[in-house]
Write a protein that holds these residues in place. Sequence first.
Motif, PDB file in Angstrom:
ATOM      1  N   GLU A  72      -6.424   3.365  -5.812  1.00 43.03           N
ATOM      2  CA  GLU A  72      -7.134   2.086  -5.645  1.00 43.03           C
ATOM      3  C   GLU A  72      -8.382   2.240  -4.907  1.00 43.03           C
ATOM      4  O   GLU A  72      -9.069   1.103  -5.221  1.00 43.03           O
ATOM      5  N   HIS A  73      -8.772   3.147  -4.210  1.00 42.72           N
ATOM      6  CA  HIS A  73     -10.105   3.242  -3.771  1.00 42.72           C
ATOM      7  C   HIS A  73     -11.130   3.564  -4.814  1.00 42.72           C
ATOM      8  O   HIS A  73     -12.404   3.468  -4.286  1.00 42.72           O
ATOM      9  N   ARG A 108      -9.101  -3.996  -8.840  1.00 40.83           N
ATOM     10  CA  ARG A 108      -8.111  -3.777  -7.862  1.00 40.83           C
ATOM     11  C   ARG A 108      -7.761  -5.173  -7.132  1.00 40.83           C
ATOM     12  O   ARG A 108      -6.655  -5.313  -7.202  1.00 40.83           O
ATOM     13  N   ASP A 109      -8.788  -5.858  -6.862  1.00 41.84           N
ATOM     14  CA  ASP A 109      -8.627  -7.150  -6.223  1.00 41.84           C
ATOM     15  C   ASP A 109      -7.983  -8.090  -7.086  1.00 41.84           C
ATOM     16  O   ASP A 109      -7.348  -9.011  -6.772  1.00 41.84           O
ATOM     17  N   GLU A 133     -11.023  -2.108   2.900  1.00 40.91           N
ATOM     18  CA  GLU A 133     -10.221  -3.307   2.566  1.00 40.91           C
ATOM     19  C   GLU A 133      -8.684  -3.221   2.809  1.00 40.91           C
ATOM     20  O   GLU A 133      -8.159  -4.163   3.654  1.00 40.91           O
ATOM     21  N   THR A 134      -8.131  -2.218   1.837  1.00 46.79           N
ATOM     22  CA  THR A 134      -6.921  -2.401   1.695  1.00 46.79           C
ATOM     23  C   THR A 134      -6.073  -1.685   3.109  1.00 46.79           C
ATOM     24  O   THR A 134      -5.156  -2.387   3.463  1.00 46.79           O
ATOM     25  N   PRO A 194      -7.038   5.117   1.078  1.00 45.69           N
ATOM     26  CA  PRO A 194      -7.320   3.624   1.101  1.00 45.69           C
ATOM     27  C   PRO A 194      -8.741   3.355   1.186  1.00 45.69           C
ATOM     28  O   PRO A 194      -9.444   3.810   2.171  1.00 45.69           O
ATOM     29  N   ASN A 232      -5.935  -4.700   5.350  1.00 48.36           N
ATOM     30  CA  ASN A 232      -4.819  -5.651   5.001  1.00 48.36           C
ATOM     31  C   ASN A 232      -3.682  -5.165   5.369  1.00 48.36           C
ATOM     32  O   ASN A 232      -2.529  -5.888   5.582  1.00 48.36           O
ATOM     33  N   TYR A 260      -0.577  -6.644   3.718  1.00 48.97           N
ATOM     34  CA  TYR A 260      -0.011  -5.752   2.796  1.00 48.97           C
ATOM     35  C   TYR A 260       1.315  -4.934   3.498  1.00 48.97           C
ATOM     36  O   TYR A 260       0.842  -4.305   4.619  1.00 48.97           O
ATOM     37  N   LEU A 285       0.897  -1.301  -0.004  1.00 43.84           N
ATOM     38  CA  LEU A 285       0.003  -0.050  -0.014  1.00 43.84           C
ATOM     39  C   LEU A 285       1.005   1.316   0.031  1.00 43.84           C
ATOM     40  O   LEU A 285       1.789   1.499   1.071  1.00 43.84           O
ATOM     41  N   LEU A 339      -0.512  -0.645  -4.446  1.00 46.80           N
ATOM     42  CA  LEU A 339      -2.126   0.039  -4.342  1.00 46.80           C
ATOM     43  C   LEU A 339      -1.840   1.285  -3.889  1.00 46.80           C
ATOM     44  O   LEU A 339      -1.186   1.572  -2.930  1.00 46.80           O
TER      45      LEU A 339
END
Length: 725
Positions: free
Chosen positions: A318-319, A334-335, A358-359, A355, A362, A368, A217, A350
Amino acid sequence: MTDSAAMHTVSVLIPLALPGPYDYSVPPHMSVAPGAIVRVPLGPREIYGVVWGDAEGAAPPHKIKPISALCDVPALAEELRQFVDWVANYVMSPPGAVLRQVMRVPAAFAPPKPLVVYAASATRPEKITPARQKVFDASAARGAMTSAELARVAGVSGSVVKTLIKNGHLTAHELPGDITFDTPDAAHHQTSLSAEQGEVASALRAAVQAGDFSPHLLDGVTGAGKTEVYFEAIAQALEMGKKALVLLPEISLTTQFLDRFEARFGCAPALWHSGLSQAERRRTWRELAENRISVLVGARSALFLPWRDLGVIIVDEEHDGGFKQEDGVIYNARDMAVVRAQLAACAVVLSTATPSLETYVNARDGRYQAHRLTARHGAAQLPEIELVDMRTHQPPRGAWLVPQMVARVGAAIERGEQALLFLNRRGYAPLTLCRACGHRYACPDCDAWMVEHRFRKQLQCHHCGHVEAVPDSCQSCGETDKLAACGPGVERITEEIIGHFPDARTVILSSDMGGVAAMRDAIERISAGEAEIIVGTQIVAKGHHFPQLSFVGVVDADLGLGNGDLRAAERTYQLLSQVAGRSGRSVDVAGFAMLQSHMPEHPVLQALASGDRDGFFEREIMAREMAKMPPFGRLAALIVSATSPDEGMAFVRQLATKIPALKGVQVLGPAPAPIARIRNRYRYRFLLKADRHAPLQGFIGDWLRHAKPRGSVRLSVDIDPYNFL
Ligand code: ADP
Ligand code: ZN
């Protein structure tokens, strides 16, 4: 594959929504390996397919037909075939439907035709218009190009180029095959990075160098220089002879990105998006398959290109909800980028200032690697954000902007800077009604109001595109001059602000501008300082760099908070913080944002004003965790639609009787979808809520195995839904 049998057979996957691959025999003179692209008979026609593996053995030998031809194009790598199967399993689409994403450009499977390119001839037209001059400049700078490329590089219309060709000022040359793309040079122009940027860049370089799967990230405030930093990861891949893919939302709007790429690497990257011509796609697909493209910037479907030797995948912004494909094969790019990177054993980055939850989780939980950029580049500062309580500060009657907002706009343009007013609503007014009889104008085909577009003198439905002229008299009671526009859209805000500043140059930035080229043009002119006031929808929030922009006014900060879906708070935070982040991005202007709200005490608005992003995220995470909502549980939606409510309801009821029992999966519904009718189709929805590790796909598979939609009924599955309409 076995070739012990007298007849050698293989399974071939066809890019159609069929249940699985079919068996074909391999003629004696032909030798095919898995991944080979072939022509096969299918019913009365012939079609392209891909050798998927060993024969399935389901068909009786006398029914098996031979492969007709082997195409002269590199076989699809195992990694890509695995990706197709993986995505198909995950999103519950037939593998052939996913393979169709790979095989969108069938022309690429035939050897290239000679290519006609044009270069400036010795003669010049008598009249050199600025547009013509641009063509000659482009030709001098880049050499021979196809007419479509020439028009695009020069930024002129195709007719300018055509006329020059017709009159002999551009001459045609035939090239044997595809023109290769320029190769980006990692050493072209080294950016000197700040200490903080340098540290993150080294970490990303090391990850690419490791040549293994690693997710990252890149979490940096707006204007931190995230692009410059991930360029270093790309440079590392190039130095190793590996390839890089950059996914961008709204790629067709981003000339700024391409300019910066060229400044860093000496040439433009290859592109992949819906705006390309069929010929450009063909060439790009083919060159990539031949492993001759080292960096490609694309929309989500670029994940399905025949990549080899990927060194890094970047997902910028990425969002952004635009990464979710909502029709056909429904997936989140993205996923899937993370999955693709895993299969390719490469790094995936990402990048964002806000963010997705989810990211964020992670990264927080160590799945991540998180890299932070805490400051804007150089001396630029993050904007200050002020909330205006609309319960105590009211705009004048018939207006939408409070006086202090108008004053801020005035002050900005007085200083020679730009001001942006943001409202995420296209058109003039979201609702038109008759003051005499109360009739409200609704779309005949959808459960939605018609939106007035005053500049075009139309009412338009934003769900199906249906348009009508603005009527002179009421449809229902016939009274004239009684139609009232209710609520504001960007056009109405524009009208208001022009009333205050009639001499300022004001532009609207929305998707109604008439095509991508017009929008891209407007964005470029705004960056160049050619507008003083900008009124825009969410298009203005997408990563643009407007150096002169100092003030951002949000007309209705509550707009996204009302719809109560799972991500309402998260998305509103992301959108408003991205919009506010357009201001103050260069050293010489200080940024300031003002948000009009009827509920300034709302946690999202409080977080924006105090700059406490992580505090807000942590509270949002706690709420999701308690409710077992994503990412702490999983969701899927089942959407049924039909042309009559009876047909739809009958199918939905039948489905409801077959819900399997499984611990950890809960089925909510059926219920009419929030927009219960679109394009005259009646829509119903089940929402599935599952524990994080429950076999959700298996459950849905069991459930739907015997459900066969008939007549006009359609059924689609949306795993990890993003929209709840
Ligand atoms: P972000 O994507 O993080 O919002 P950008 O990458 O768009 O930020 O950078 C913001 C601006 O700062 C851009 O104009 C960029 O060229 C400039 N910039 C960032 N880092 C550097 C650097 N190290 N050297 C020169 N310019 C930089
Ligand atoms: Zn409609």
